[in-house]
Motif scaffolding. Structure first.
Motif, PDB file in Angstrom:
ATOM      1  N   LYS A 139       0.837  -1.207   0.000  1.00 33.71           N
ATOM      2  CA  LYS A 139       0.000   0.000   0.000  1.00 33.71           C
ATOM      3  C   LYS A 139       0.867   1.249   0.000  1.00 33.71           C
ATOM      4  CE  LYS A 139      -4.269  -1.681   1.988  1.00 33.71           C
ATOM      5  NZ  LYS A 139      -5.330  -1.433   2.951  1.00 33.71           N
ATOM      6  N   PHE A 140       2.007   1.171   0.663  1.00 34.87           N
ATOM      7  CA  PHE A 140       2.938   2.298   0.675  1.00 34.87           C
ATOM      8  C   PHE A 140       3.460   2.568  -0.738  1.00 34.87           C
ATOM      9  CE2 PHE A 140       7.273   3.979   1.217  1.00 34.87           C
ATOM     10  CZ  PHE A 140       6.960   5.179   1.838  1.00 34.87           C
ATOM     11  N   ILE A 141       3.787   1.511  -1.471  1.00 37.60           N
ATOM     12  CA  ILE A 141       4.245   1.681  -2.861  1.00 37.60           C
ATOM     13  C   ILE A 141       3.135   2.319  -3.696  1.00 37.60           C
ATOM     14  CG2 ILE A 141       4.913   0.425  -4.959  1.00 37.60           C
ATOM     15  CD1 ILE A 141       6.381  -1.566  -3.098  1.00 37.60           C
ATOM     16  N   GLN A 142       1.894   1.883  -3.507  1.00 30.24           N
ATOM     17  CA  GLN A 142       0.775   2.483  -4.229  1.00 30.24           C
ATOM     18  C   GLN A 142       0.629   3.966  -3.869  1.00 30.24           C
ATOM     19  OE1 GLN A 142      -2.566  -0.091  -3.284  1.00 30.24           O
ATOM     20  NE2 GLN A 142      -2.482  -0.971  -5.345  1.00 30.24           N
ATOM     21  N   SER A 143       0.825   4.303  -2.610  1.00 30.03           N
ATOM     22  CA  SER A 143       0.734   5.707  -2.192  1.00 30.03           C
ATOM     23  C   SER A 143       1.836   6.545  -2.825  1.00 30.03           C
ATOM     24  CB  SER A 143       0.813   5.817  -0.668  1.00 30.03           C
ATOM     25  OG  SER A 143      -0.287   5.187  -0.068  1.00 30.03           O
ATOM     26  N   ILE A 144       3.020   5.987  -2.963  1.00 32.98           N
ATOM     27  CA  ILE A 144       4.118   6.710  -3.618  1.00 32.98           C
ATOM     28  C   ILE A 144       3.782   6.952  -5.091  1.00 32.98           C
ATOM     29  CG2 ILE A 144       6.521   6.504  -4.376  1.00 32.98           C
ATOM     30  CD1 ILE A 144       7.108   5.174  -1.676  1.00 32.98           C
ATOM     31  N   ILE A 145       3.216   5.953  -5.747  1.00 29.72           N
ATOM     32  CA  ILE A 145       2.810   6.128  -7.151  1.00 29.72           C
ATOM     33  C   ILE A 145       1.727   7.206  -7.249  1.00 29.72           C
ATOM     34  CG2 ILE A 145       1.706   4.995  -9.125  1.00 29.72           C
ATOM     35  CD1 ILE A 145       3.071   2.379  -8.183  1.00 29.72           C
ATOM     36  N   SER A 159       3.289  10.581  -6.848  1.00 28.01           N
ATOM     37  CA  SER A 159       4.031  10.969  -8.056  1.00 28.01           C
ATOM     38  C   SER A 159       3.091  11.486  -9.143  1.00 28.01           C
ATOM     39  CB  SER A 159       4.822   9.774  -8.594  1.00 28.01           C
ATOM     40  OG  SER A 159       5.727   9.320  -7.635  1.00 28.01           O
ATOM     41  N   ILE A 160       1.959  10.822  -9.321  1.00 24.95           N
ATOM     42  CA  ILE A 160       1.000  11.252 -10.343  1.00 24.95           C
ATOM     43  C   ILE A 160       0.392  12.605  -9.977  1.00 24.95           C
ATOM     44  CG2 ILE A 160      -1.232  10.712 -11.403  1.00 24.95           C
ATOM     45  CD1 ILE A 160      -0.404   7.759 -11.272  1.00 24.95           C
ATOM     46  N   VAL A 161       0.018  12.788  -8.704  1.00 24.28           N
ATOM     47  CA  VAL A 161      -0.553  14.070  -8.273  1.00 24.28           C
ATOM     48  C   VAL A 161       0.477  15.178  -8.430  1.00 24.28           C
ATOM     49  CG1 VAL A 161      -1.405  15.347  -6.266  1.00 24.28           C
ATOM     50  CG2 VAL A 161      -2.275  13.073  -6.745  1.00 24.28           C
ATOM     51  N   ALA A 162       1.722  14.910  -8.047  1.00 25.99           N
ATOM     52  CA  ALA A 162       2.774  15.920  -8.184  1.00 25.99           C
ATOM     53  C   ALA A 162       2.978  16.292  -9.649  1.00 25.99           C
ATOM     54  CB  ALA A 162       4.072  15.405  -7.567  1.00 25.99           C
TER      55      ALA A 162
END
Length: 157
Positions: free
Chosen positions: A86-92, A95-98
Motif C-alpha cells: 500500500k505504501f508503494i501504491q501511495s508513492i505512485i 508521483s501522479i498528483v505531483a
C-alpha cells in the motif's frame, strides 16, 4: 447581556465578511476539487496502474505485499503486519498528483507570461503615444517661441 449580544453580532458580521471574500470561497472550491481529483488518481493507481505492473513483475499483488513480524512480547496476539505494498501504491499516487500539479502550474505560468507580455505591449504603446504627444507639444512650444521672437522685432521697426 446586551454587551454579549453585541459582541456575538460583531463576531458574526466579521466572520461573514471573511467567509464571503473571494479568497475563502476559492480555497473551499479548490479543496473540494482537490479531494475529487485525489479520489480519481487513487482509483487510477489502485485499479489501473498497479495490477498490470504487478502482472509484469510476476503476478505480484501490491495490496497483499506485507511483512509479518512475530509478536515476541505477547505471544497470544496476532503478528504485526507492515503493508509496504500500500505504501508503494501511495508513492505512485503522490508521483501522479505531483506531476499533474506541475503541469497545471506550468500552464498557469504560461498564461501569466502571456498576460504580462500583453501588458508590456500596451505599456510600450502608451509610452509611444506619450512620446508623440510630447513631440506635438514641443512643436507648439517652438512655434510660440518663434512668434514671441518675431513680435519684438515687429515692434522695433
Amino acid at each position: 447581556m446586551a454587551r454579549a449580544k453585541q459582541c456575538c453580532f460583531s463576531f458574526c458580521k466579521e466572520f461573514k465578511a471573511f467567509a464571503t471574500r473571494g479568497n475563502v470561497l476559492d480555497l473551499a472550491i479548490g479543496i473540494v476539487i482537490g479531494t475529487a481529483f485525489t479520489n480519481v488518481i487513487q482509483s487510477l493507481v489502485d485499479d489501473v496502474i498497479t495490477p498490470p505492473l504487478g502482472l509484469v513483475l510476476g503476478g505480484v499483488d501490491f495490496v497483499n505485499l506485507t511483512i509479518k513480524m512475530k509478536n515476541f512480547i505477547y505471544k497470544d496476539q496476532p503478528p504485526v503486519v507492515i503493508r509496504y505494498g500500500k505504501f508503494i501504491q501511495s508513492i505512485i499516487t503522490l508521483s501522479i498528483v505531483a506531476m499533474a500539479l506541475f503541469c497545471v502550474l506550468k500552464g498557469i505560468n504560461q498564461l501569466y507570461k502571456m498576460t504580462s507580455k500583453k501588458k508590456d505591449k500596451n505599456k510600450t504603446e502608451t509610452i509611444i503615444e506619450v512620446n508623440e504627444e510630447v513631440k506635438l507639444l514641443r512643436e507648439i512650444r517652438d512655434l510660440l517661441a518663434r512668434q514671441l521672437q518675431m513680435e519684438p522685432m515687429a515692434i522695433r521697426l
